[in-house]
Design an enzyme around this catalytic site. Structure first.
Site, short mmCIF file in Angstrom:
data_model
loop_
_atom_site.label_atom_id
_atom_site.label_comp_id
_atom_site.label_asym_id
_atom_site.label_seq_id
_atom_site.Cartn_x
_atom_site.Cartn_y
_atom_site.Cartn_z
N SER A 56 32.75 79.12 23.86
CA SER A 56 33.47 80.38 24.05
C SER A 56 32.59 81.33 24.86
O SER A 56 31.45 81.60 24.47
CB SER A 56 33.78 80.99 22.68
OG SER A 56 34.48 82.20 22.83
N LYS B 240 36.06 78.14 27.34
CA LYS B 240 37.05 79.13 26.88
C LYS B 240 36.56 80.50 27.32
O LYS B 240 35.40 80.86 27.05
CB LYS B 240 37.17 79.04 25.37
CG LYS B 240 37.73 80.27 24.65
CD LYS B 240 38.01 79.94 23.19
CE LYS B 240 37.74 81.12 22.29
NZ LYS B 240 38.08 80.83 20.89
N LEU B 241 37.43 81.24 28.00
CA LEU B 241 37.07 82.58 28.47
C LEU B 241 37.76 83.62 27.61
O LEU B 241 38.99 83.56 27.42
CB LEU B 241 37.51 82.77 29.93
CG LEU B 241 36.99 81.77 30.95
CD1 LEU B 241 37.54 82.12 32.34
CD2 LEU B 241 35.47 81.71 30.98
N LYS B 242 37.01 84.57 27.10
CA LYS B 242 37.61 85.72 26.44
C LYS B 242 38.28 86.58 27.51
O LYS B 242 37.70 86.78 28.58
CB LYS B 242 36.54 86.56 25.73
CG LYS B 242 35.92 85.86 24.53
CD LYS B 242 36.95 85.69 23.44
CE LYS B 242 36.30 85.12 22.18
NZ LYS B 242 37.29 84.96 21.09
N ASP C 168 41.19 83.20 25.51
CA ASP C 168 41.41 83.75 24.18
C ASP C 168 41.49 85.27 24.29
O ASP C 168 40.55 85.91 24.74
CB ASP C 168 40.27 83.35 23.25
CG ASP C 168 40.52 83.79 21.81
OD1 ASP C 168 39.71 83.44 20.94
OD2 ASP C 168 41.54 84.48 21.54
N ASN D 59 42.44 87.36 21.63
CA ASN D 59 42.22 88.05 20.36
C ASN D 59 43.18 89.24 20.18
O ASN D 59 42.74 90.39 19.96
CB ASN D 59 40.76 88.52 20.23
CG ASN D 59 39.78 87.38 20.04
OD1 ASN D 59 39.02 87.05 20.94
ND2 ASN D 59 39.81 86.73 18.87
N GLU E 183 45.12 81.62 23.83
CA GLU E 183 44.92 81.79 22.39
C GLU E 183 45.25 83.22 21.97
O GLU E 183 44.74 84.18 22.57
CB GLU E 183 43.47 81.45 22.05
CG GLU E 183 43.11 81.33 20.61
CD GLU E 183 41.64 80.96 20.42
OE1 GLU E 183 40.99 80.44 21.36
OE2 GLU E 183 41.12 81.21 19.33
N ASP F 29 45.49 81.62 16.48
CA ASP F 29 44.22 81.67 15.75
C ASP F 29 44.42 82.65 14.58
O ASP F 29 44.77 82.22 13.47
CB ASP F 29 43.10 82.12 16.71
CG ASP F 29 41.77 82.42 16.03
OD1 ASP F 29 40.77 82.59 16.74
OD2 ASP F 29 41.73 82.47 14.79
N LYS G 86 40.48 77.43 11.56
CA LYS G 86 39.21 77.97 11.08
C LYS G 86 39.28 77.98 9.57
O LYS G 86 40.08 78.73 8.97
CB LYS G 86 38.99 79.40 11.57
CG LYS G 86 38.77 79.52 13.07
CD LYS G 86 38.59 80.98 13.45
CE LYS G 86 38.38 81.13 14.95
NZ LYS G 86 38.32 82.56 15.34
N GLY H 47 35.64 78.68 15.99
CA GLY H 47 34.29 79.06 15.57
C GLY H 47 34.21 80.54 15.26
O GLY H 47 34.94 81.34 15.84
C1 LIG Z 1 33.75 81.73 19.17
C2 LIG Z 1 34.86 82.71 19.16
O1 LIG Z 1 35.36 83.10 20.17
N1 LIG Z 1 35.27 83.09 17.93
C3 LIG Z 1 36.37 83.96 17.57
C4 LIG Z 1 36.13 85.39 17.93
C5 LIG Z 1 34.85 85.99 17.49
C6 LIG Z 1 34.21 86.79 18.37
C7 LIG Z 1 33.08 87.46 18.06
C8 LIG Z 1 32.52 87.33 16.80
C9 LIG Z 1 31.34 88.03 16.45
C10 LIG Z 1 30.78 87.88 15.21
C11 LIG Z 1 31.40 87.05 14.30
C12 LIG Z 1 32.57 86.36 14.63
C13 LIG Z 1 33.14 86.51 15.89
C14 LIG Z 1 34.32 85.84 16.24
C15 LIG Z 1 37.70 83.49 18.15
O2 LIG Z 1 37.92 82.33 18.44
O3 LIG Z 1 38.61 84.34 18.25
MG LIG Z 2 40.29 83.04 18.80
#
Ligand SMILES: CC(=O)N[C@@H](Cc1ccc2ccccc2c1)C(=O)O
Ligand SMILES: [Mg+2]
Length: 368
Positions: free
Chosen positions: A135, A161-163, A189, A191, A214, A239, A263, A291
């Site tokens: 990620s 995977k790009l935020k 992703d 969020n 995502e 997610d 998750k 993750g």
């Molecule tokens: C790997 C990934 O993108 N994880 C989460 C988002 C995320 C992003 C930042 C975080 C900071 C601290 C603890 C948990 C976190 C989870 C997701 O898939 O949406």
């Molecule tokens: Mg996510």
């Protein structure tokens, strides 16, 4: 088993680099570790809640409180405890899935260590290593992003995977696709950063052959995701919305998603995670392991989960050095784009000596 003691350990881990998403930027990861003590064995769990309620409503302070005042005492009262008894014993308390997941994992780990059984085998793993994705956070410039992606591709990650968020989406995806070619497995992703009104804009991602987008919309907006799915070609993956096997089936039935990010912490534990896996397989829906910047404790459990047959897409099961200079356990190291599934009893890993506590204080309010 009988639970005779629990220790909560709040650890702050510096990140190797700031990690920026649509809900903020982290430079360190607060971690809540849980150690369960029984006469037969000890077990470890990790609560994936963040320090602040930014990803979901849970956060470490609330998890600490609900574990101390309600969840641990409830398990302390169970005469014949095993992992399957944890869910029912805690079901009277609403929500707090991440807190419940940490406690269930610690009991499951203790039970399996006592029996000499590896977690992967217990869950139904069919592989001894899993392909790993990574990620990549929102960056200050396209150049910085391309350098970061080049590093992960060189490290062997099989999927990027790009935020994304409004203002950082089409351009970075276009730049990565143009630089690394059509063969790169690529997904994004959000969020929950978008609204249904952004559908036309999000359809501009369609030409880039993404594996998925995502969680573009709010956690509780299944109908919005179903409407969006009819307006864009990129497959939708959920997610934050998927909190149980029941909501997974509802989301699939409503057409809100074609892919599910599982998750275990978000859904209340690895046993519910397996139920979601089984339900998604029954519906022909591919899943992958998400993750939450876990330490080696949670990472070991995620890699075991990712080895189940329905996990057909690379997960965010990155190596320890994706986020941490030193992990709490022996590091997970990427080999040919894969992580090996631990083979020891239970989690198959444990905290390095300087992390594992000396004598576990009993939690206030805990009745032994
Ligand atoms: C790997 C990934 O993108 N994880 C989460 C988002 C995320 C992003 C930042 C975080 C900071 C601290 C603890 C948990 C976190 C989870 C997701 O898939 O949406
Ligand atoms: Mg996510």
């Amino acid at each position: 088993m009988k639970l005779t003691g629990v220790e909560l350990r709040h650890v702050r881990m510096p990140l190797v680099a700031p990690f920026r998403t649509s809900f903020g930027t982290s430079t360190s990861r607060d971690v809540l570790l849980l150690r369960a003590v029984t006469a037969e064995a000890e077990g470890w769990g990790e609560c994936v809640a963040m320090a602040d309620p930014l990803y979901s409503s849970e956060y470490i302070g609330a998890a600490t409180d609900v574990l101390t005042r309600f969840l641990v005492p409830a398990l302390g009262a169970v005469e014949h405890l095993d992992a399957n008894a944890v869910g029912p014993a805690l079901s009277g308390y609403k929500g707090h899935r991440m807190a419940k997941a940490a406690l269930e994992l610690a009991i499951l780990d203790a039970e399996l260590r006592a029996a000499g059984r590896p977690l992967a085998r217990e869950l139904g793993a069919v592989r001894d290593r899993v392909p790993c994705g990574v990620s990549v956070g929102i960056m200050g410039s396209i150049g910085e992003l391309l350098d970061a992606v080049a590093g992960y591709v060189a490290a062997g990650y099989v999927r990027i995977k790009l935020k994304i968020e409004p203002g950082w989406d089409v351009e970075p995806v276009r730049a990565v696709r143009e630089r690394f070619g059509d063969g790169l497995l690529l997904q994004v992703d959000a969020n929950t950063a978008y609204a249904l009104a952004d559908a036309r804009h999000l359809s501009r991602l369609d030409p880039f052959d993404l594996l998925l987008i995502e969680q573009p919309l709010d956690e509780d907006d299944l109908l919005g995701h179903a409407a969006l799915a009819r307006l864009i070609r990129t497959p939708i993956c959920l997610d934050e919305s998927i909190t149980s096997a029941r909501t997974a089936v509802a989301a699939i039935t409503l057409g809100a998603c074609e892919i599910v990010n599982i998750k275990a912490g978000r859904v209340g534990g690895y046993l519910e995670a397996r139920r979601i896996h089984d339900a998604c397989m029954a519906h022909g829906v591919p899943v992958w392991c998400g993750g939450m910047l876990e330490t080696g404790i949670g990472r070991a459990a995620n890699v075991a989960l990712a080895a189940l047959p329905g996990f057909t897409l690379p997960g965010d099961t990155s190596a320890s050095d994706r986020f941490y200079r030193t992990d709490l356990t022996a590091p997970f190291v990427l080999a040919d784009g894969h992580l090996a599934v631990p083979t020891g009893p239970g989690l198959g890993v444990e905290p390095l000596p300087d992390v594992s506590p000396r004598s576990p204080p009993k939690l206030p309010g805990y009745r032994s």
